[in-house]
Design a protein around this motif. Structure first.
Motif, short mmCIF file in Angstrom:
data_model
loop_
_atom_site.label_atom_id
_atom_site.label_comp_id
_atom_site.label_asym_id
_atom_site.label_seq_id
_atom_site.Cartn_x
_atom_site.Cartn_y
_atom_site.Cartn_z
N PHE A 23 44.55 37.37 35.24
CA PHE A 23 43.65 36.67 36.15
C PHE A 23 43.35 35.26 35.64
O PHE A 23 43.31 34.30 36.41
N ILE B 11 37.97 42.11 33.54
CA ILE B 11 38.17 42.01 34.99
C ILE B 11 39.12 43.10 35.46
O ILE B 11 38.92 43.71 36.52
N HIS B 12 40.16 43.34 34.68
CA HIS B 12 41.12 44.38 35.05
C HIS B 12 40.45 45.75 35.12
O HIS B 12 40.78 46.57 35.99
N ILE C 193 38.21 45.68 38.45
CA ILE C 193 38.75 45.16 39.70
C ILE C 193 38.82 46.23 40.78
O ILE C 193 38.58 45.95 41.96
N THR D 282 35.44 46.57 42.25
CA THR D 282 35.13 45.39 43.06
C THR D 282 35.82 45.46 44.42
O THR D 282 35.19 45.22 45.46
N ILE E 296 35.09 36.99 40.23
CA ILE E 296 36.29 37.12 39.40
C ILE E 296 36.66 35.79 38.76
O ILE E 296 36.88 35.71 37.55
#
Length: 318
Positions: free
Chosen positions: A11, A228-229, A232, A235, A276
């Motif tokens: 990302f 974030i992974h 995600i 999200t 993100i």
């Protein structure tokens, strides 16, 4: 499973492109607000509010058509409490007979209705409402900055507030571009967008803080990428289900809440993106690292090596 499949999406590899995109959207939105401005609704500009009581529930579209055919413009028609009660709000007018004229126009089609009340709101009240709503948004952002700064760390506070301002400005820019009516329902949607975006940002920030304390290898970008992974899927699932409801609300909710639904749809899409890229990107720019998140030892608990290296013997027997 191969190493390629295990490797998280990079990302942060797109963070520079995301930065250019965000800056461009903010500049364009501010430019639209400065040049075109917002198309403020009757809540902000003032006007006449007329409450009518029908014998049977009327079709609101037929009422709008009748008023338009009679030469009226800049009006809002919606139910007020019950299906038989209709609230008609017209643009500001000094005509004291406006309420009676509207009653005559709508009763000409054969519907039985009664004028319940009529109220005139001047533009001065609308101006005060603009100032109060703008102040309310600023206070909300300030409170978020203080809360996140105390809950996490000051850098996280900045990385949480900037995305919220980013989301609000872009939503306002879209409304300025298409000149959609900005009224109290849209203002309520903006506050909801702030809450939604903040919730998503807090989830990512909490995972970043946790991973900084757990992961002993990798730089800040690597830790943030991993965080974030890991969040995600949550999200995407949250945003997707929310958008399904909002699209249904837009398609089936009627004209009175169309702009409310549009503002929330734009806000959820932009808020997901900002949680993100904008928030995480700011953490990298601000140089957040493990030292920022180390919990300082409490005074009086830093004992000798013998006290800290091994637990007491009685504890080992448990």
């Amino acid at each position: 499973m191969s190493e390629v499949a295990k490797k998280p999406i990079d990302f942060m590899g797109f963070r520079k492109i995301a930065s250019v995109l965000s800056i461009a959207l903010i500049v364009i939105s501010i430019g639209l607000l400065a040049v075109r401005g917002l198309n403020f609704g009757l809540d902000f500009t003032g006007g006449t509010s007329v409450e009518l009581e029908y014998q049977q529930a009327p079709e609101l579209d037929e009422i709008r058509t009748a008023l338009a055919d009679a030469g009226y413009d800049q009006f809002v028609v919606q139910n007020f409490g019950a299906d038989t009660t209709v609230l008609v709000r017209m643009a500001e007018s000094s005509n004291d007979e406006l309420a009676l004229q509207i009653t005559e126009v709508l009763s000409a089609g054969g519907d039985e209705l009664q004028l319940v009340s009529s109220e005139f709101v001047g533009s001065q009240v609308g101006d005060e409402l603009k100032e109060d709503s703008g102040l309310g948004l600023l206070i909300a952002l300030a409170v978020v900055l203080i809360y996140v700064g105390m809950r996490f760390q000051f850098k996280f506070g900045i990385a949480s507030v900037v995305p919220l301002a980013h989301d609000v400005i872009i939503v306002l820019g879209v409304f300025a571009l298409f000149q959609w009516t900005f009224d109290l329902s849209v203002l309520a949607a903006l506050l909801a967008v702030i809450g939604y975006s903040l919730n998503d940002t807090i989830v990512v920030a909490d995972r970043i803080r946790e991973n900084f304390r757990k992961m002993r290898e990798g730089d800040s970008e690597h830790v943030i990428n991993e965080s974030i992974h890991q969040t995600i899927s949550r999200t995407i699932n949250t945003s997707g289900t929310t958008l399904v409801v909002l699209v249904a609300l837009f398609l089936l909710g009627g004209e009175a809440i169309n702009n409310f639904a549009i503002a929330l749809i734009i806000g959820v899409v932009v808020g997901t993106y900002s949680s993100i890229y904008v928030s995480a990107n700011l953490l990298v720019i601000l140089g957040v690292d493990r030292e920022d998140l180390i919990v300082p030892p409490k005074e009086g608990l830093a004992g000798s090596e013998e006290e800290t290296e091994e637990p007491p013997e009685w504890l080992n027997r448990m």
